[in-house]
Write an enzyme that holds these catalytic residues in place. Structure first.
Site, PDB file in Angstrom:
ATOM      1  N   THR A  93      -1.709   5.607   1.418  1.00 25.48           N
ATOM      2  CA  THR A  93      -2.988   4.862   1.529  1.00 25.48           C
ATOM      3  C   THR A  93      -2.963   4.007   2.630  1.00 25.48           C
ATOM      4  OG1 THR A  93      -2.760   4.756  -1.056  1.00 25.48           O
ATOM      5  CG2 THR A  93      -3.948   3.050   0.129  1.00 25.48           C
TER       6      THR A  93
ATOM      7  N   LEU B 167       0.866  -1.130  -0.004  1.00 21.86           N
ATOM      8  CA  LEU B 167      -0.061  -0.140  -0.074  1.00 21.86           C
ATOM      9  C   LEU B 167       0.895   1.243  -0.011  1.00 21.86           C
ATOM     10  CD1 LEU B 167      -2.980  -0.665   2.477  1.00 21.86           C
ATOM     11  CD2 LEU B 167      -2.898  -0.866   0.197  1.00 21.86           C
ATOM     12  N   ASP B 168       0.602   2.326  -0.749  1.00 24.43           N
ATOM     13  CA  ASP B 168       1.501   3.455  -0.893  1.00 24.43           C
ATOM     14  C   ASP B 168       1.451   3.992   0.508  1.00 24.43           C
ATOM     15  OD1 ASP B 168       1.484   3.167  -3.587  1.00 24.43           O
ATOM     16  OD2 ASP B 168      -0.176   4.576  -3.936  1.00 24.43           O
ATOM     17  N   PHE B 169       2.334   4.975   0.691  1.00 27.04           N
ATOM     18  CA  PHE B 169       2.625   5.747   1.875  1.00 27.04           C
ATOM     19  C   PHE B 169       1.381   6.568   2.370  1.00 27.04           C
ATOM     20  CE2 PHE B 169       4.265   9.767   4.054  1.00 27.04           C
ATOM     21  CZ  PHE B 169       5.153   9.048   5.023  1.00 27.04           C
TER      22      PHE B 169
END
Length: 201
Positions: free
Chosen positions: A47, A43-45
């Protein structure tokens, strides 16, 4: 093998170490006597939401492999005006820099004004795919939360930064989704679960 659901908050990296010293999801996971935690995708930073972690390498590999088409569902808050033509385009397909991409489904989840929520599903784990699809239509994602990975949903009771073991039912569904038998728990683990029930931290 052990598999858990972790509620990742925004502001954590899905990596083991960061040269800049930023927090990672592994900082909050329990220490293992043997083996190591494997994150099922990333998961992105910025998100938040459901991140599955497991000690079962084959399970992680299959869950991430595109051939199994495991659905990921996200709650996304979009900044901008969205009309039916845009929603149709996003489901028919958009050419991104790494090929065609599309949402498998889009559901209106409410909201007021230009900040509107949608629930969207994708069947692969491409980098920033959800954000890039909306951005291709000139829209900005102001918040993104993964609420489901395959048959496992993010529980409302699981607070950000906390983890919990999957239930027997969730494990069975997860292994079945990638055509693997569910490993049997060790006698010691079964006794511990019988004493303490499903543990939450």
């Amino acid at each position: 093998p052990r598999t858990m659901a972790y509620h990742k908050p925004a502001g954590e990296l899905t990596t083991r170490k960061d040269a800049a010293g930023r927090p990672t999801v592994f900082d909050n996971l329990p220490k293992l006597r043997s083996g190591r935690w494997i994150s099922v995708g990333r998961l992105d930073f910025n998100t938040a939401g459901l991140l599955l972690v497991t000690t079962d390498g084959e399970l992680a590999h299959r869950l991430m492999h595109p051939s199994y088409e495991i659905e990921r569902e996200y709650a996304v808050r979009v900044l901008g005006e969205v009309d039916e033509a845009i929603l149709q385009q996003l489901q028919e397909g958009v050419m991104l820099e790494d090929g065609m991409a599309a949402f498998a489904s889009i559901k209106d989840a409410g909201g007021q004004g230009v900040n509107h929520w949608y629930h969207v599903t994708v069947r692969e784990g491409r980098n920033r795919e959800v954000r890039r699809l909306w951005e291709s239509q000139g829209l900005q994602v102001s918040r993104l939360i993964r609420i489901r990975f395959g048959p496992v949903s993010l529980q409302r009771s699981l607070r950000a930064g906390r983890f919990q073991d999957l239930t027997a039912e969730e494990l069975a569904a997860l292994y079945a989704a990638v055509k693997l038998p569910v490993p049997e728990a060790s006698p010691r683990r079964r006794r511990a679960e019988a004493r303490h029930g499903r543990r939450k931290r």
